[in-house]
Write a protein that holds these residues in place. Sequence first.
Motif, PDB file in Angstrom:
ATOM      1  N   ILE A 112      53.893   6.797  -8.310  1.00 39.63           N
ATOM      2  CA  ILE A 112      53.647   5.463  -8.882  1.00 39.63           C
ATOM      3  C   ILE A 112      52.263   4.944  -8.492  1.00 39.63           C
ATOM      4  N   GLU A 113      51.915   5.041  -7.199  1.00 41.05           N
ATOM      5  CA  GLU A 113      50.575   4.612  -6.805  1.00 41.05           C
ATOM      6  C   GLU A 113      49.507   5.464  -7.482  1.00 41.05           C
ATOM      7  N   GLY A 114      49.760   6.764  -7.588  1.00 46.85           N
ATOM      8  CA  GLY A 114      48.802   7.641  -8.247  1.00 46.85           C
ATOM      9  C   GLY A 114      48.570   7.251  -9.695  1.00 46.85           C
ATOM     10  N   LEU A 115      49.643   6.906 -10.417  1.00 46.16           N
ATOM     11  CA  LEU A 115      49.507   6.475 -11.807  1.00 46.16           C
ATOM     12  C   LEU A 115      48.765   5.141 -11.904  1.00 46.16           C
ATOM     13  N   GLY A 116      49.058   4.228 -10.973  1.00 50.50           N
ATOM     14  CA  GLY A 116      48.328   2.960 -10.956  1.00 50.50           C
ATOM     15  C   GLY A 116      46.845   3.174 -10.720  1.00 50.50           C
ATOM     16  N   GLY A 117      46.520   4.040  -9.764  1.00 50.62           N
ATOM     17  CA  GLY A 117      45.125   4.351  -9.482  1.00 50.62           C
ATOM     18  C   GLY A 117      44.421   4.981 -10.668  1.00 50.62           C
TER      19      GLY A 117
END
Length: 555
Positions: A112-117
């Motif tokens: 999820i953080e990777g997709l946000g980034g």
Amino acid sequence: MHPEDGQDGRGRWKALVPLGLAQFLVVLDTSVMNVSISQLVADFSTTITAIQATITLYTLVMAAFLIVGSQVGDIIGRRRAFGIGLVVYGIGSGLTSIAPALWVLVLGWSVIEGLGGALVLPALAALVGGNYTGRDRAAAYGVIGGLAGAGIAVGPLLGGWMTTYLSWRFVFAGEVVVVVFILLTMRWIADAPAIGPRRRLDAVGATLSVVGLALVVLGVLQSGAWGWLRPLDPPVTVFGLSPTPFVIAAGLVLLGLLRSWLRRRERRGLDPLIRWRLFDVTPLRAALATLVAQNLILLGLFFTIPLYLQVVHGLNAFETGLRLLPVSVTMLVTSMCAPLLNRVASPRTVARVAFAVLFAATMWLVATVRPALDDASFAVAMALLGIGTGLLAAQLGNVAQSSVGDSERSEVGGLQYTAQNLGSSLGTALIGSVVVGALTVTALSGVQEDPRISDAVQEQVGVAVAGSVQFVPIDQVRQALADAQVPPAEATAILTTYADAQLQALRIALLVAAAIALLSLFLTRGLPGTRLAEPVGEPERGPAGPEPVEFLRRG
């Protein structure tokens, strides 16, 4: 219209507050967990290899989806994509902070953080380029590069302090607060809308890009467990060989198909995932290759060094972060000197000096990997490492963004951060696999050649490791030998061999990083050979489009 128009000298830099914080925040996560490896292994009852995979997956998800994120930003608007990405990132951070199991950590942090980034970073690069011009843009990219370097460098100290005295979970809880602050200050950022007709998402190109990059990094990541050619412990074999080269080859084939697909769509006048002709811009191509190399070296070292400090010497997370503090200081100071560097040297010269410094620093680190930690020598090596990385961080973002016009900034932002995160993924995966592979070969050969160890115990050790040796503290190996009822004399011999093998494996991994730094000198040939701060006449036109190639303006 730029936000600085009509504002005083201080007001025009307000946009850098949310943009710089976002850059710092996303990059922070690539290094904050490296010093917490031992604690993560204990908290989730897992192995160092599993944590290595989790760290790699975070940067891999961003690398795989950044180009897609840049196209989404062009479609829905850069500032809107920036805001949506921050919300997604905040949700991932919140979930990570309460993760009860490893799979939840992977979901919240890595996915999820990777997709946000992947939404935040390309929009961020385009917004910086759209909010500033000329020398202000060069200075802004220098600040952004400095904060990126600071995020990588401060991460170990912050993560180490939190892990030792509170919990690594507080890092991610704090990130939620920072995300809220950035969202509240987004009004300071002027949008930088895409120029030209509204674009449509290239679903086929996105699929080829994501799967191709994922397979390449997966193959490198699993090479330590699967073996490069001779199978160690893979789930399957291919013609009696390890699946590693076949997985990597499949990824490269898909990336080759992506190239053909993008060119085909360009010929037909359709929106490609990214315009392939951008790679015809020599400075951009060189900047991207250099970014991959820089992050491969840095994140490879930031995975290896905590193993040396924590597993070999038993330091806690905060003590590890303190040993990495010289990197933080010298990287931040050096990267913030971008405007001065632009006045006295060309990006090509600065990058070459940087890689030479990285080579010297890594070789110095090789000499410090000993049974007894020499804090003074180690600190000097860390300071040199920060100088080399800071020199690169101060230049490459500006070169990449200034080599194209406004209509391509979001695409180039996607490529720029894809290069960074691909390098980070490959660095953690490659250097991590070198450590495990070298440890396995050195430890097993040492046990087999030691006359103090009986044939029966040698066979017992060979069966127990099942193809690969785990990088664990000596006390854990001692306990495993006691549980297996290995005679004390032979257990002592095995422990000595294993301790020597750990140091040798770390030296080999550092030598690989040093070799990459040396070879990276050849990647700098396409960087601008003239200073960025000198005024010249009419700007030249670049092959990527009708906009001026702004690095030729040099300010």
